[in-house]
Design a protein around this motif. Structure first.
Motif, PDB file in Angstrom:
ATOM      1  N   ILE A   1      31.872 -20.973  -7.029  1.00  0.00           N
ATOM      2  CA  ILE A   1      33.128 -20.382  -7.482  1.00  0.00           C
ATOM      3  C   ILE A   1      32.809 -19.153  -8.314  1.00  0.00           C
ATOM      4  O   ILE A   1      32.137 -19.236  -9.327  1.00  0.00           O
ATOM      5  CB  ILE A   1      33.947 -21.386  -8.334  1.00  0.00           C
ATOM      6  N   ASN A   2      33.305 -18.050  -7.865  1.00  0.00           N
ATOM      7  CA  ASN A   2      33.175 -16.788  -8.574  1.00  0.00           C
ATOM      8  C   ASN A   2      34.404 -16.655  -9.480  1.00  0.00           C
ATOM      9  O   ASN A   2      35.536 -16.806  -9.021  1.00  0.00           O
ATOM     10  CB  ASN A   2      33.115 -15.661  -7.538  1.00  0.00           C
ATOM     11  N   HIS A   3      34.193 -16.389 -10.761  1.00  0.00           N
ATOM     12  CA  HIS A   3      35.295 -16.318 -11.726  1.00  0.00           C
ATOM     13  C   HIS A   3      36.344 -15.287 -11.323  1.00  0.00           C
ATOM     14  O   HIS A   3      37.544 -15.535 -11.424  1.00  0.00           O
ATOM     15  CB  HIS A   3      34.755 -16.014 -13.127  1.00  0.00           C
ATOM     16  N   SER A   4      35.920 -14.151 -10.842  1.00  0.00           N
ATOM     17  CA  SER A   4      36.889 -13.118 -10.454  1.00  0.00           C
ATOM     18  C   SER A   4      37.701 -13.549  -9.237  1.00  0.00           C
ATOM     19  O   SER A   4      38.896 -13.259  -9.147  1.00  0.00           O
ATOM     20  CB  SER A   4      36.204 -11.776 -10.204  1.00  0.00           C
ATOM     21  N   LYS A   5      37.081 -14.268  -8.298  1.00  0.00           N
ATOM     22  CA  LYS A   5      37.816 -14.773  -7.128  1.00  0.00           C
ATOM     23  C   LYS A   5      38.805 -15.860  -7.540  1.00  0.00           C
ATOM     24  O   LYS A   5      39.892 -15.963  -6.971  1.00  0.00           O
ATOM     25  CB  LYS A   5      36.848 -15.312  -6.068  1.00  0.00           C
ATOM     26  N   LEU A   6      38.435 -16.666  -8.517  1.00  0.00           N
ATOM     27  CA  LEU A   6      39.343 -17.695  -9.021  1.00  0.00           C
ATOM     28  C   LEU A   6      40.556 -17.042  -9.672  1.00  0.00           C
ATOM     29  O   LEU A   6      41.700 -17.448  -9.427  1.00  0.00           O
ATOM     30  CB  LEU A   6      38.608 -18.591 -10.021  1.00  0.00           C
ATOM     31  N   ASN A   7      40.323 -16.010 -10.461  1.00  0.00           N
ATOM     32  CA  ASN A   7      41.439 -15.286 -11.081  1.00  0.00           C
ATOM     33  C   ASN A   7      42.298 -14.573 -10.041  1.00  0.00           C
ATOM     34  O   ASN A   7      43.525 -14.519 -10.159  1.00  0.00           O
ATOM     35  CB  ASN A   7      40.922 -14.292 -12.116  1.00  0.00           C
ATOM     36  N   GLU A   8      41.660 -14.035  -9.022  1.00  0.00           N
ATOM     37  CA  GLU A   8      42.391 -13.377  -7.945  1.00  0.00           C
ATOM     38  C   GLU A   8      43.292 -14.376  -7.220  1.00  0.00           C
ATOM     39  O   GLU A   8      44.450 -14.083  -6.918  1.00  0.00           O
ATOM     40  CB  GLU A   8      41.396 -12.747  -6.958  1.00  0.00           C
ATOM     41  N   PHE A   9      42.751 -15.569  -6.935  1.00  0.00           N
ATOM     42  CA  PHE A   9      43.548 -16.620  -6.295  1.00  0.00           C
ATOM     43  C   PHE A   9      44.777 -16.942  -7.152  1.00  0.00           C
ATOM     44  O   PHE A   9      45.898 -17.027  -6.653  1.00  0.00           O
ATOM     45  CB  PHE A   9      42.702 -17.886  -6.084  1.00  0.00           C
ATOM     46  N   TYR A  10      44.551 -17.103  -8.436  1.00  0.00           N
ATOM     47  CA  TYR A  10      45.652 -17.453  -9.344  1.00  0.00           C
ATOM     48  C   TYR A  10      46.710 -16.353  -9.352  1.00  0.00           C
ATOM     49  O   TYR A  10      47.903 -16.629  -9.285  1.00  0.00           O
ATOM     50  CB  TYR A  10      45.102 -17.700 -10.747  1.00  0.00           C
ATOM     51  N   ALA A  11      46.284 -15.109  -9.389  1.00  0.00           N
ATOM     52  CA  ALA A  11      47.227 -13.989  -9.413  1.00  0.00           C
ATOM     53  C   ALA A  11      48.007 -13.891  -8.103  1.00  0.00           C
ATOM     54  O   ALA A  11      49.232 -13.692  -8.111  1.00  0.00           O
ATOM     55  CB  ALA A  11      46.489 -12.684  -9.683  1.00  0.00           C
ATOM     56  N   LEU A  12      47.326 -14.034  -6.975  1.00  0.00           N
ATOM     57  CA  LEU A  12      47.983 -13.900  -5.672  1.00  0.00           C
ATOM     58  C   LEU A  12      48.942 -15.044  -5.360  1.00  0.00           C
ATOM     59  O   LEU A  12      49.816 -14.897  -4.509  1.00  0.00           O
ATOM     60  CB  LEU A  12      46.933 -13.790  -4.560  1.00  0.00           C
ATOM     61  N   THR A  13      48.765 -16.157  -6.049  1.00  0.00           N
ATOM     62  CA  THR A  13      49.623 -17.317  -5.781  1.00  0.00           C
ATOM     63  C   THR A  13      50.562 -17.629  -6.940  1.00  0.00           C
ATOM     64  O   THR A  13      51.246 -18.648  -6.936  1.00  0.00           O
ATOM     65  CB  THR A  13      48.761 -18.561  -5.475  1.00  0.00           C
TER      66      THR A  13
ATOM     67  N   TYR B   1      49.774 -28.480  -5.676  1.00  0.00           N
ATOM     68  CA  TYR B   1      48.579 -28.213  -4.862  1.00  0.00           C
ATOM     69  C   TYR B   1      47.827 -27.010  -5.424  1.00  0.00           C
ATOM     70  O   TYR B   1      46.606 -27.041  -5.578  1.00  0.00           O
ATOM     71  CB  TYR B   1      49.024 -27.970  -3.423  1.00  0.00           C
ATOM     72  N   ARG B   2      48.549 -25.960  -5.752  1.00  0.00           N
ATOM     73  CA  ARG B   2      47.950 -24.753  -6.320  1.00  0.00           C
ATOM     74  C   ARG B   2      47.237 -25.074  -7.633  1.00  0.00           C
ATOM     75  O   ARG B   2      46.109 -24.638  -7.865  1.00  0.00           O
ATOM     76  CB  ARG B   2      49.026 -23.706  -6.557  1.00  0.00           C
ATOM     77  N   GLU B   3      47.891 -25.835  -8.488  1.00  0.00           N
ATOM     78  CA  GLU B   3      47.287 -26.199  -9.775  1.00  0.00           C
ATOM     79  C   GLU B   3      46.038 -27.055  -9.580  1.00  0.00           C
ATOM     80  O   GLU B   3      45.045 -26.886 -10.283  1.00  0.00           O
ATOM     81  CB  GLU B   3      48.303 -26.915 -10.666  1.00  0.00           C
ATOM     82  N   GLU B   4      46.088 -27.972  -8.607  1.00  0.00           N
ATOM     83  CA  GLU B   4      44.930 -28.822  -8.334  1.00  0.00           C
ATOM     84  C   GLU B   4      43.743 -27.979  -7.874  1.00  0.00           C
ATOM     85  O   GLU B   4      42.606 -28.170  -8.324  1.00  0.00           O
ATOM     86  CB  GLU B   4      45.286 -29.858  -7.267  1.00  0.00           C
ATOM     87  N   ILE B   5      44.005 -27.024  -7.001  1.00  0.00           N
ATOM     88  CA  ILE B   5      42.947 -26.143  -6.505  1.00  0.00           C
ATOM     89  C   ILE B   5      42.381 -25.307  -7.652  1.00  0.00           C
ATOM     90  O   ILE B   5      41.166 -25.204  -7.815  1.00  0.00           O
ATOM     91  CB  ILE B   5      43.493 -25.237  -5.383  1.00  0.00           C
ATOM     92  N   TRP B   6      43.255 -24.728  -8.447  1.00  0.00           N
ATOM     93  CA  TRP B   6      42.794 -23.898  -9.554  1.00  0.00           C
ATOM     94  C   TRP B   6      41.985 -24.730 -10.548  1.00  0.00           C
ATOM     95  O   TRP B   6      40.924 -24.301 -11.009  1.00  0.00           O
ATOM     96  CB  TRP B   6      43.969 -23.209 -10.255  1.00  0.00           C
ATOM     97  N   ASN B   7      42.465 -25.928 -10.870  1.00  0.00           N
ATOM     98  CA  ASN B   7      41.755 -26.792 -11.825  1.00  0.00           C
ATOM     99  C   ASN B   7      40.374 -27.183 -11.305  1.00  0.00           C
ATOM    100  O   ASN B   7      39.400 -27.163 -12.053  1.00  0.00           O
ATOM    101  CB  ASN B   7      42.581 -28.035 -12.151  1.00  0.00           C
ATOM    102  N   LYS B   8      40.293 -27.551 -10.029  1.00  0.00           N
ATOM    103  CA  LYS B   8      38.986 -27.903  -9.459  1.00  0.00           C
ATOM    104  C   LYS B   8      38.064 -26.678  -9.462  1.00  0.00           C
ATOM    105  O   LYS B   8      36.886 -26.782  -9.768  1.00  0.00           O
ATOM    106  CB  LYS B   8      39.145 -28.458  -8.047  1.00  0.00           C
ATOM    107  N   GLY B   9      38.619 -25.532  -9.116  1.00  0.00           N
ATOM    108  CA  GLY B   9      37.829 -24.305  -9.132  1.00  0.00           C
ATOM    109  C   GLY B   9      37.321 -23.978 -10.519  1.00  0.00           C
ATOM    110  O   GLY B   9      36.156 -23.598 -10.705  1.00  0.00           O
ATOM    111  N   PHE B  10      38.181 -24.121 -11.512  1.00  0.00           N
ATOM    112  CA  PHE B  10      37.782 -23.856 -12.886  1.00  0.00           C
ATOM    113  C   PHE B  10      36.717 -24.845 -13.350  1.00  0.00           C
ATOM    114  O   PHE B  10      35.741 -24.459 -13.996  1.00  0.00           O
ATOM    115  CB  PHE B  10      38.996 -23.893 -13.820  1.00  0.00           C
ATOM    116  N   ASP B  11      36.898 -26.126 -12.997  1.00  0.00           N
ATOM    117  CA  ASP B  11      35.895 -27.140 -13.332  1.00  0.00           C
ATOM    118  C   ASP B  11      34.530 -26.776 -12.740  1.00  0.00           C
ATOM    119  O   ASP B  11      33.498 -26.880 -13.408  1.00  0.00           O
ATOM    120  CB  ASP B  11      36.308 -28.521 -12.814  1.00  0.00           C
TER     121      ASP B  11
END
Length: 117
Positions: free
Chosen positions: A25-37, A54-64
């Protein structure tokens, strides 16, 4: 409205592809995902709770995963083998879940009811 919904769907798919291709997980890609969704609940309206969750679950797993990767990198030289294996297993399980969203078409199942023409 369909075009805006499709753009959100594509943001999910792109994020899963990024994880599949890099296995991290690249931090910038995780932030990009969050912004785009970030507008998912507004674009999909009433009944979009499943997508928001679903979006929150994906973001949380990505952040973890991102945090675990930082821990693994920061303490790599002084980690004990058992700790290293534990962290790596945890990262693997979360990445595996994210990849399955794409490879087993879970993302398609979630979005199917929202993306009808």
């Amino acid at each position: 409205m369909y075009e805006r919904r499709l753009k959100v769907f594509n943001a999910f798919v792109s994020f899963f592809k990024e994880v599949l291709n890099s296995n991290k997980i690249n931090h910038s890609k995780l932030n990009e995902f969050y912004a785009l969704t970030s507008e998912v609940e507004f674009i999909f309206g009433k009944g979009s709770e499943k997508l928001v969750s679903y979006r929150e679950e994906i973001w949380n797993k990505g952040f973890d995963i991102h945090i675990l990767q930082m821990k693994a990198n920061a303490s790599e030289k002084r980690r004990e083998i058992d700790e290293s294996i534990k962290i790596d297993d945890e990262i693997y399980k979360k990445i595996e879940w994210l990849i399955k969203q794409l490879t087993q078409k879970e993302v398609n199942k979630i979005f199917k009811e929202y993306l009808t023409i």
